[in-house]
Design an enzyme around this catalytic site. Structure first.
Site, mmCIF file in Angstrom:
data_model
loop_
_atom_site.group_PDB
_atom_site.id
_atom_site.type_symbol
_atom_site.label_atom_id
_atom_site.label_comp_id
_atom_site.label_asym_id
_atom_site.label_seq_id
_atom_site.Cartn_x
_atom_site.Cartn_y
_atom_site.Cartn_z
ATOM 1 N N TYR A 14 0.837 -1.331 0.091
ATOM 2 C CA TYR A 14 0.078 0.005 0.002
ATOM 3 C C TYR A 14 0.719 1.272 -0.055
ATOM 4 O O TYR A 14 0.682 2.343 -0.573
ATOM 5 C CB TYR A 14 -1.005 -0.014 1.221
ATOM 6 C CG TYR A 14 -2.183 -1.005 1.025
ATOM 7 C CD1 TYR A 14 -3.138 -0.827 0.360
ATOM 8 C CD2 TYR A 14 -1.891 -2.275 1.869
ATOM 9 C CE1 TYR A 14 -4.202 -1.830 0.241
ATOM 10 C CE2 TYR A 14 -2.696 -3.247 1.927
ATOM 11 C CZ TYR A 14 -3.909 -2.884 0.867
ATOM 12 O OH TYR A 14 -4.670 -4.037 0.867
ATOM 13 N N CYS A 46 -6.989 -4.863 -7.721
ATOM 14 C CA CYS A 46 -6.847 -4.257 -6.462
ATOM 15 C C CYS A 46 -6.273 -5.384 -5.733
ATOM 16 O O CYS A 46 -5.617 -4.999 -4.478
ATOM 17 C CB CYS A 46 -8.178 -3.625 -5.993
ATOM 18 S SG CYS A 46 -9.478 -4.560 -6.114
ATOM 19 N N HIS A 47 -6.479 -6.528 -6.060
ATOM 20 C CA HIS A 47 -5.810 -7.720 -5.288
ATOM 21 C C HIS A 47 -4.362 -7.971 -5.326
ATOM 22 O O HIS A 47 -3.928 -8.767 -4.609
ATOM 23 C CB HIS A 47 -6.584 -9.159 -5.684
ATOM 24 C CG HIS A 47 -6.289 -9.345 -7.179
ATOM 25 N ND1 HIS A 47 -6.722 -8.925 -8.357
ATOM 26 C CD2 HIS A 47 -5.205 -10.297 -7.726
ATOM 27 C CE1 HIS A 47 -6.326 -9.285 -9.285
ATOM 28 N NE2 HIS A 47 -5.269 -10.173 -9.060
ATOM 29 N N GLU A 57 -2.118 -16.247 -10.620
ATOM 30 C CA GLU A 57 -1.365 -15.399 -11.316
ATOM 31 C C GLU A 57 -0.001 -15.828 -11.336
ATOM 32 O O GLU A 57 0.703 -15.627 -12.287
ATOM 33 C CB GLU A 57 -1.647 -13.864 -10.854
ATOM 34 C CG GLU A 57 -2.903 -13.246 -11.335
ATOM 35 C CD GLU A 57 -2.994 -11.900 -11.144
ATOM 36 O OE1 GLU A 57 -1.943 -11.004 -10.697
ATOM 37 O OE2 GLU A 57 -3.918 -11.256 -11.051
ATOM 38 N N ASN A 94 -12.289 0.732 -5.408
ATOM 39 C CA ASN A 94 -12.290 0.517 -6.843
ATOM 40 C C ASN A 94 -13.739 -0.240 -7.272
ATOM 41 O O ASN A 94 -13.960 -1.258 -6.814
ATOM 42 C CB ASN A 94 -11.371 -0.346 -6.891
ATOM 43 C CG ASN A 94 -11.329 -1.087 -8.209
ATOM 44 O OD1 ASN A 94 -11.809 -0.811 -9.261
ATOM 45 N ND2 ASN A 94 -10.189 -2.129 -8.469
#
Length: 94
Positions: free
Chosen positions: A33, A61-62, A88, A53
């Site tokens: 962050y 945002c993850h 991912e 978002n």
């Protein structure tokens, strides 16, 4: 040829700035962050903007985690965030 997909998102100037930064995080990568905010003092504000978002399935945002690597809250739950990142990492991580 890639054609850009345009969105008209409603948010504050700061929120849209954060959402644009989220789009630049590559698949299989995470940032903190504080990195998202640009400094530690604004990490909480960046987290708030991240949480607002409106198209979380498009704006990733993850891919934002706490500075110590922990997962913070996620609209769909920490387990979903964990699964998205695991997929991912397995498919795009380096």
């Amino acid at each position: 040829m890639d054609t850009p997909l345009l969105f008209h998102l409603k948010g504050t100037a700061y929120q849209t700035k954060i959402w644009r930064r989220l789009l630049r995080i590559p698949f299989g990568k995470v940032i903190s962050y504080a990195t998202l905010a640009g400094n530690r003092e604004h990490a909480r504000a960046a987290g708030t903007a991240n949480g607002r978002n409106p198209v979380f399935w498009i704006i990733p945002c993850h891919r934002v985690v706490c500075s110590d690597g922990r997962f913070d809250s996620y609209a769909w739950g920490k387990e979903i965030k964990k699964r998205l990142l695991a997929w991912e990492f397995a498919n795009y991580g380096h």
